[in-house]
Design a protein around this motif. Structure first.
Motif, mmCIF file in Angstrom:
data_model
loop_
_atom_site.group_PDB
_atom_site.id
_atom_site.type_symbol
_atom_site.label_atom_id
_atom_site.label_comp_id
_atom_site.label_asym_id
_atom_site.label_seq_id
_atom_site.Cartn_x
_atom_site.Cartn_y
_atom_site.Cartn_z
ATOM 1 N N ALA A 34 -4.236 -11.567 -20.352
ATOM 2 C CA ALA A 34 -5.669 -12.777 -20.067
ATOM 3 C C ALA A 34 -6.861 -11.854 -19.780
ATOM 4 O O ALA A 34 -6.651 -10.822 -18.863
ATOM 5 C CB ALA A 34 -5.658 -13.190 -18.968
ATOM 6 N N GLN A 35 -7.941 -12.022 -20.466
ATOM 7 C CA GLN A 35 -8.943 -10.595 -20.216
ATOM 8 C C GLN A 35 -9.815 -11.891 -19.562
ATOM 9 O O GLN A 35 -11.203 -10.906 -19.255
ATOM 10 C CB GLN A 35 -9.226 -10.254 -21.298
ATOM 11 C CG GLN A 35 -7.741 -9.523 -22.733
ATOM 12 C CD GLN A 35 -8.042 -8.679 -21.163
ATOM 13 O OE1 GLN A 35 -8.836 -7.953 -20.834
ATOM 14 N NE2 GLN A 35 -6.932 -7.798 -21.361
ATOM 15 N N LEU A 76 -8.703 -1.355 -4.513
ATOM 16 C CA LEU A 76 -9.596 -1.499 -5.732
ATOM 17 C C LEU A 76 -10.681 -2.036 -6.132
ATOM 18 O O LEU A 76 -11.625 -1.800 -6.466
ATOM 19 C CB LEU A 76 -8.129 -2.492 -6.239
ATOM 20 C CG LEU A 76 -6.867 -2.396 -7.008
ATOM 21 C CD1 LEU A 76 -5.941 -3.260 -7.018
ATOM 22 C CD2 LEU A 76 -7.267 -1.158 -8.264
ATOM 23 N N VAL A 77 -10.848 -3.300 -5.002
ATOM 24 C CA VAL A 77 -12.390 -3.558 -5.091
ATOM 25 C C VAL A 77 -13.543 -2.502 -5.029
ATOM 26 O O VAL A 77 -14.512 -2.614 -5.840
ATOM 27 C CB VAL A 77 -13.027 -4.568 -4.389
ATOM 28 C CG1 VAL A 77 -14.059 -4.977 -3.860
ATOM 29 C CG2 VAL A 77 -11.389 -5.935 -4.966
ATOM 30 N N ALA A 78 -13.167 -1.359 -3.831
ATOM 31 C CA ALA A 78 -14.362 -0.640 -3.548
ATOM 32 C C ALA A 78 -14.053 0.605 -4.432
ATOM 33 O O ALA A 78 -15.343 1.207 -4.830
ATOM 34 C CB ALA A 78 -13.418 0.341 -2.184
ATOM 35 N N GLY A 89 -12.361 -4.384 -11.524
ATOM 36 C CA GLY A 89 -11.662 -4.715 -10.556
ATOM 37 C C GLY A 89 -10.965 -5.684 -10.214
ATOM 38 O O GLY A 89 -9.969 -5.954 -9.460
ATOM 39 N N ALA A 90 -12.321 -7.065 -10.413
ATOM 40 C CA ALA A 90 -11.655 -8.418 -10.398
ATOM 41 C C ALA A 90 -10.416 -8.905 -10.854
ATOM 42 O O ALA A 90 -9.804 -9.521 -11.501
ATOM 43 C CB ALA A 90 -12.357 -9.377 -10.837
ATOM 44 N N LEU A 91 -10.693 -8.446 -12.797
ATOM 45 C CA LEU A 91 -10.192 -8.021 -13.383
ATOM 46 C C LEU A 91 -8.234 -8.388 -12.743
ATOM 47 O O LEU A 91 -7.269 -8.595 -12.688
ATOM 48 C CB LEU A 91 -9.703 -7.994 -14.632
ATOM 49 C CG LEU A 91 -10.445 -8.602 -15.775
ATOM 50 C CD1 LEU A 91 -11.127 -8.383 -16.636
ATOM 51 C CD2 LEU A 91 -10.544 -10.523 -15.369
#
Length: 204
Positions: A34-35, A76-78, A89-91
């Protein structure tokens, strides 16, 4: 050693372990294919609903198992915010959390004996080639059993450090954690040797 199985009995406990593991594999593949953020967000919400259906005790127990992932989420988010690619990052974060939560859901509703039964059936063709299935099954069972134990001991080390210092523990608890892990491994090895180890399999 402690079990990963949930203390709350659910309908999913009665489902075949093989079917649950197959569904987990299919769900994981779909997540990584999923993208769309909306699709991944919907999948994460659906998993939360699955956790909530058996009740508040099951829901809290399940979330406590997923909570140790928060340092990876922060990193990951940073990193992706600094790199200027927050969508990616959200994916990645949604995929990771949803996949781990699904895997945790399977382990919470499947006994270790049932999981090892699936492993045995999958590996049975290799027994004709001389592969020691008992050793592989025992190794897999020990990994599943000891993972929460080591995580608990790591948390205890971090808490002990915080009680004695205002600084974050960080890398300073790595060495004592490794010593604890090696000590546990030594005790388990002694216990296996005391019970004959795999001598019976080799002699048979």
């Amino acid at each position: 050693m402690i079990s990963l199985t949930s203390p709350v009995r659910t309908r999913a406990h009665n489902w075949p372990a093989g079917a649950k593991l197959l569904a987990l594999c299919g769900g994981s593949v779909a997540l990584f294919a999923a993208q769309s953020l909306w699709v991944l967000a919907a999948a994460a919400s659906g998993v939360l609903v699955l956790y909530a259906l058996p009740g508040a005790v099951f829901f809290r127990h399940g979330l406590r198992r997923v909570w140790p992932l928060w340092p990876f989420v922060v990193l990951l988010v940073a990193w992706h915010l600094i790199a200027g690619i927050p969508r990616e990052g959200a994916l990645i974060t949604l995929r990771m959390l949803t996949a781990v939560a699904l895997a945790n859901l399977v382990t919470m509703t499947t006994t270790l004996a049932d999981m090892m039964g699936v492993v045995h059936r999958l590996l049975q063709p290799f027994e004709r080639l001389g592969v020691n299935l008992r050793a592989i099954e025992l190794a897999a069972a020990m990994v599943i059993r000891f993972t929460p134990v080591l995580a608990q001991k790591g948390g205890a080390l971090a808490q002990a450090w915080r009680a004695r210092s205002y600084r974050r523990a960080g890398w300073r608890v790595i060495v004592p954690f490794m010593v604890l892990a090696l000590d546990d491994a030594d005790h388990v090895a002694e216990a296996l040797r005391a019970r004959g180890g795999f001598e019976e399999d080799r002699n048979g």
